[in-house]
Design a protein around this motif. Sequence first.
Motif, PDB file in Angstrom:
ATOM      1  N   MET A   1      43.683  47.375  41.459  1.00 43.18           N
ATOM      2  CA  MET A   1      43.628  47.672  42.880  1.00 43.18           C
ATOM      3  C   MET A   1      44.692  46.869  43.620  1.00 43.18           C
ATOM      4  SD  MET A   1      40.297  47.363  45.290  1.00 43.18           S
ATOM      5  CE  MET A   1      40.517  46.334  46.708  1.00 43.18           C
ATOM      6  N   LEU A   2      45.457  47.508  44.480  1.00 43.56           N
ATOM      7  CA  LEU A   2      46.518  46.835  45.203  1.00 43.56           C
ATOM      8  C   LEU A   2      45.961  46.054  46.373  1.00 43.56           C
ATOM      9  CD1 LEU A   2      49.272  49.572  45.368  1.00 43.56           C
ATOM     10  CD2 LEU A   2      49.505  47.349  44.284  1.00 43.56           C
ATOM     11  N   ASN A   3      46.604  44.948  46.662  1.00 42.07           N
ATOM     12  CA  ASN A   3      46.237  44.144  47.811  1.00 42.07           C
ATOM     13  C   ASN A   3      46.951  44.701  49.041  1.00 42.07           C
ATOM     14  OD1 ASN A   3      45.595  42.086  49.603  1.00 42.07           O
ATOM     15  ND2 ASN A   3      47.279  40.795  48.917  1.00 42.07           N
ATOM     16  N   THR A   4      46.241  45.487  49.821  1.00 43.45           N
ATOM     17  CA  THR A   4      46.873  46.130  50.973  1.00 43.45           C
ATOM     18  C   THR A   4      46.364  45.597  52.303  1.00 43.45           C
ATOM     19  OG1 THR A   4      45.192  47.867  50.872  1.00 43.45           O
ATOM     20  CG2 THR A   4      47.266  48.293  49.741  1.00 43.45           C
ATOM     21  N   SER A   5      45.374  44.704  52.267  1.00 37.55           N
ATOM     22  CA  SER A   5      44.752  44.243  53.505  1.00 37.55           C
ATOM     23  C   SER A   5      45.440  43.007  54.081  1.00 37.55           C
ATOM     24  CB  SER A   5      43.278  43.913  53.248  1.00 37.55           C
ATOM     25  OG  SER A   5      43.165  42.900  52.266  1.00 37.55           O
ATOM     26  N   SER A   6      46.274  42.352  53.297  1.00 31.52           N
ATOM     27  CA  SER A   6      46.869  41.093  53.727  1.00 31.52           C
ATOM     28  C   SER A   6      48.291  41.300  54.222  1.00 31.52           C
ATOM     29  CB  SER A   6      46.864  40.105  52.557  1.00 31.52           C
ATOM     30  OG  SER A   6      47.568  38.940  52.907  1.00 31.52           O
ATOM     31  N   LYS A   7      48.683  40.489  55.209  1.00 33.07           N
ATOM     32  CA  LYS A   7      50.068  40.528  55.688  1.00 33.07           C
ATOM     33  C   LYS A   7      50.977  39.731  54.766  1.00 33.07           C
ATOM     34  CE  LYS A   7      49.561  36.521  58.748  1.00 33.07           C
ATOM     35  NZ  LYS A   7      49.753  35.989  60.103  1.00 33.07           N
ATOM     36  N   TYR A   8      50.394  39.065  53.791  1.00 30.98           N
ATOM     37  CA  TYR A   8      51.145  38.242  52.853  1.00 30.98           C
ATOM     38  C   TYR A   8      51.432  38.998  51.557  1.00 30.98           C
ATOM     39  CZ  TYR A   8      49.567  34.551  56.000  1.00 30.98           C
ATOM     40  OH  TYR A   8      49.325  33.782  57.106  1.00 30.98           O
ATOM     41  N   THR A   9      52.454  38.527  50.856  1.00 33.05           N
ATOM     42  CA  THR A   9      52.820  39.093  49.559  1.00 33.05           C
ATOM     43  C   THR A   9      52.669  38.013  48.492  1.00 33.05           C
ATOM     44  OG1 THR A   9      54.370  40.686  50.508  1.00 33.05           O
ATOM     45  CG2 THR A   9      54.705  40.072  48.199  1.00 33.05           C
ATOM     46  N   LEU A  10      51.949  38.355  47.427  1.00 28.97           N
ATOM     47  CA  LEU A  10      51.777  37.424  46.309  1.00 28.97           C
ATOM     48  C   LEU A  10      52.529  37.953  45.102  1.00 28.97           C
ATOM     49  CD1 LEU A  10      50.474  34.913  45.043  1.00 28.97           C
ATOM     50  CD2 LEU A  10      48.520  36.365  44.404  1.00 28.97           C
ATOM     51  N   GLU A  11      53.513  37.174  44.666  1.00 29.25           N
ATOM     52  CA  GLU A  11      54.276  37.483  43.460  1.00 29.25           C
ATOM     53  C   GLU A  11      53.758  36.593  42.333  1.00 29.25           C
ATOM     54  OE1 GLU A  11      58.828  37.969  43.142  1.00 29.25           O
ATOM     55  OE2 GLU A  11      58.482  35.848  42.685  1.00 29.25           O
ATOM     56  N   ILE A  12      53.435  37.212  41.206  1.00 29.63           N
ATOM     57  CA  ILE A  12      52.969  36.453  40.054  1.00 29.63           C
ATOM     58  C   ILE A  12      54.058  36.408  38.987  1.00 29.63           C
ATOM     59  CG2 ILE A  12      51.258  36.302  38.197  1.00 29.63           C
ATOM     60  CD1 ILE A  12      50.083  35.658  40.914  1.00 29.63           C
ATOM     61  N   ASN A 190      45.929  24.924  47.022  1.00 26.31           N
ATOM     62  CA  ASN A 190      46.928  24.421  47.977  1.00 26.31           C
ATOM     63  C   ASN A 190      47.649  25.512  48.763  1.00 26.31           C
ATOM     64  OD1 ASN A 190      48.972  25.423  46.198  1.00 26.31           O
ATOM     65  ND2 ASN A 190      49.115  23.442  45.148  1.00 26.31           N
ATOM     66  N   ILE A 191      47.432  26.777  48.423  1.00 23.10           N
ATOM     67  CA  ILE A 191      48.198  27.843  49.078  1.00 23.10           C
ATOM     68  C   ILE A 191      47.860  27.964  50.560  1.00 23.10           C
ATOM     69  CG2 ILE A 191      46.599  29.757  48.535  1.00 23.10           C
ATOM     70  CD1 ILE A 191      49.181  31.454  48.027  1.00 23.10           C
ATOM     71  N   GLN A 217      42.884  35.861  36.071  1.00 17.58           N
ATOM     72  CA  GLN A 217      42.485  36.859  37.067  1.00 17.58           C
ATOM     73  C   GLN A 217      41.695  36.257  38.223  1.00 17.58           C
ATOM     74  OE1 GLN A 217      40.845  40.026  34.264  1.00 17.58           O
ATOM     75  NE2 GLN A 217      42.104  41.267  35.622  1.00 17.58           N
ATOM     76  N   LYS A 218      40.803  35.330  37.925  1.00 19.90           N
ATOM     77  CA  LYS A 218      40.018  34.698  38.991  1.00 19.90           C
ATOM     78  C   LYS A 218      40.924  33.907  39.924  1.00 19.90           C
ATOM     79  CE  LYS A 218      35.588  34.315  36.564  1.00 19.90           C
ATOM     80  NZ  LYS A 218      34.569  33.379  36.011  1.00 19.90           N
ATOM     81  N   GLU A 219      41.913  33.234  39.341  1.00 13.65           N
ATOM     82  CA  GLU A 219      42.848  32.446  40.149  1.00 13.65           C
ATOM     83  C   GLU A 219      43.671  33.357  41.055  1.00 13.65           C
ATOM     84  OE1 GLU A 219      45.221  29.157  41.562  1.00 13.65           O
ATOM     85  OE2 GLU A 219      43.148  29.486  40.945  1.00 13.65           O
ATOM     86  N   ILE A 220      44.111  34.490  40.553  1.00 15.74           N
ATOM     87  CA  ILE A 220      44.887  35.427  41.380  1.00 15.74           C
ATOM     88  C   ILE A 220      44.043  35.932  42.545  1.00 15.74           C
ATOM     89  CG2 ILE A 220      46.031  37.684  41.421  1.00 15.74           C
ATOM     90  CD1 ILE A 220      46.824  37.133  38.472  1.00 15.74           C
ATOM     91  N   LYS A 221      42.818  36.274  42.253  1.00 14.57           N
ATOM     92  CA  LYS A 221      41.931  36.755  43.323  1.00 14.57           C
ATOM     93  C   LYS A 221      41.664  35.673  44.362  1.00 14.57           C
ATOM     94  CE  LYS A 221      39.811  40.292  40.428  1.00 14.57           C
ATOM     95  NZ  LYS A 221      38.636  40.695  39.626  1.00 14.57           N
ATOM     96  N   LEU A 222      41.545  34.425  43.906  1.00 16.95           N
ATOM     97  CA  LEU A 222      41.364  33.302  44.835  1.00 16.95           C
ATOM     98  C   LEU A 222      42.619  33.084  45.680  1.00 16.95           C
ATOM     99  CD1 LEU A 222      39.448  30.602  42.750  1.00 16.95           C
ATOM    100  CD2 LEU A 222      38.708  31.606  44.924  1.00 16.95           C
ATOM    101  N   ILE A 224      44.769  35.350  46.589  1.00 14.10           N
ATOM    102  CA  ILE A 224      44.792  36.425  47.578  1.00 14.10           C
ATOM    103  C   ILE A 224      43.781  36.140  48.695  1.00 14.10           C
ATOM    104  CG2 ILE A 224      44.285  38.876  47.952  1.00 14.10           C
ATOM    105  CD1 ILE A 224      45.329  39.321  45.035  1.00 14.10           C
ATOM    106  N   GLU A 225      42.621  35.689  48.304  1.00 17.85           N
ATOM    107  CA  GLU A 225      41.567  35.371  49.288  1.00 17.85           C
ATOM    108  C   GLU A 225      42.016  34.267  50.244  1.00 17.85           C
ATOM    109  OE1 GLU A 225      37.305  33.169  49.023  1.00 17.85           O
ATOM    110  OE2 GLU A 225      37.641  34.755  47.541  1.00 17.85           O
ATOM    111  N   LYS A 226      42.644  33.237  49.702  1.00 18.40           N
ATOM    112  CA  LYS A 226      43.069  32.101  50.531  1.00 18.40           C
ATOM    113  C   LYS A 226      44.255  32.473  51.415  1.00 18.40           C
ATOM    114  CE  LYS A 226      40.142  29.017  48.980  1.00 18.40           C
ATOM    115  NZ  LYS A 226      40.519  27.921  48.080  1.00 18.40           N
ATOM    116  N   MET A 227      45.068  33.454  50.994  1.00 20.47           N
ATOM    117  CA  MET A 227      46.205  33.887  51.802  1.00 20.47           C
ATOM    118  C   MET A 227      45.766  34.754  52.980  1.00 20.47           C
ATOM    119  SD  MET A 227      49.386  34.921  49.316  1.00 20.47           S
ATOM    120  CE  MET A 227      48.598  36.460  48.916  1.00 20.47           C
ATOM    121  N   SER A 228      44.645  35.425  52.829  1.00 18.92           N
ATOM    122  CA  SER A 228      44.239  36.441  53.821  1.00 18.92           C
ATOM    123  C   SER A 228      43.818  35.836  55.152  1.00 18.92           C
ATOM    124  CB  SER A 228      43.068  37.248  53.251  1.00 18.92           C
ATOM    125  OG  SER A 228      43.444  37.871  52.048  1.00 18.92           O
TER     126      SER A 228
END
Length: 228
Positions: A1-12, A190-191, A217-222, A224-228
Amino acid sequence: MLNTSSKYTLEIACFNLESCLLAQQSGADRIEFCADYSVGGVTPNHHDILKARELLHIPLHVIIRPRGGDFVYSMDELKTMKNDILFCKQNHINGVVFGVLTQNKKIDTIINKELVELAGNMSTTFHRSIDECDNTEEAMNDIISLGFKRVLTSGGKSNALEGIDVLKDCQNKFGEKITIIPGGGIRSNNIELISKETRCNEFHSAAFINDKELADQKEIKLLIEKMS
């Protein structure tokens, strides 16, 4: 699922195909595909690049770095870099990530200009070789004048948290001319602080946990959550 709700971009930053898929499934916005984490990332082999292109529907950027070590390259190494950029362009890769320095730790404007022009319509990111430069402001001006779309940096320090003041200063001075991507040790713990202090909109993380070279995967979701 794409992260479309955030104004931020996360590059992994992904160092294998499995990480690419895990990152995509977890909502990452973009992949920086590399090989060999032990040397900070080099260009993956062409077979893996093609496989990543086949598997991913989010933007795929490929690092163009023929070896670990410094960022001053021989003619043969530059030829390899040019061949890899052409390969990526021919196979519809969204972007390439590279950076060439001179012996005295300045941006090699002649070589980088050649590589940017060779990349054509692909997005171009100047990678963390900028952190080797003695004069960050001069380096940023050179990178902008060469036409790079983004610059990945830890603010000249070993990680983005230590370089937070430089990152904030760069965003204030150059953020309207180029996208500044804080990277280096960025994690979910720290993000939020780095985002708040720097006011950058794109962030780069390998999302490793417990020193495993696999995106978590849990870290990526976290993240995204912290960036939102």
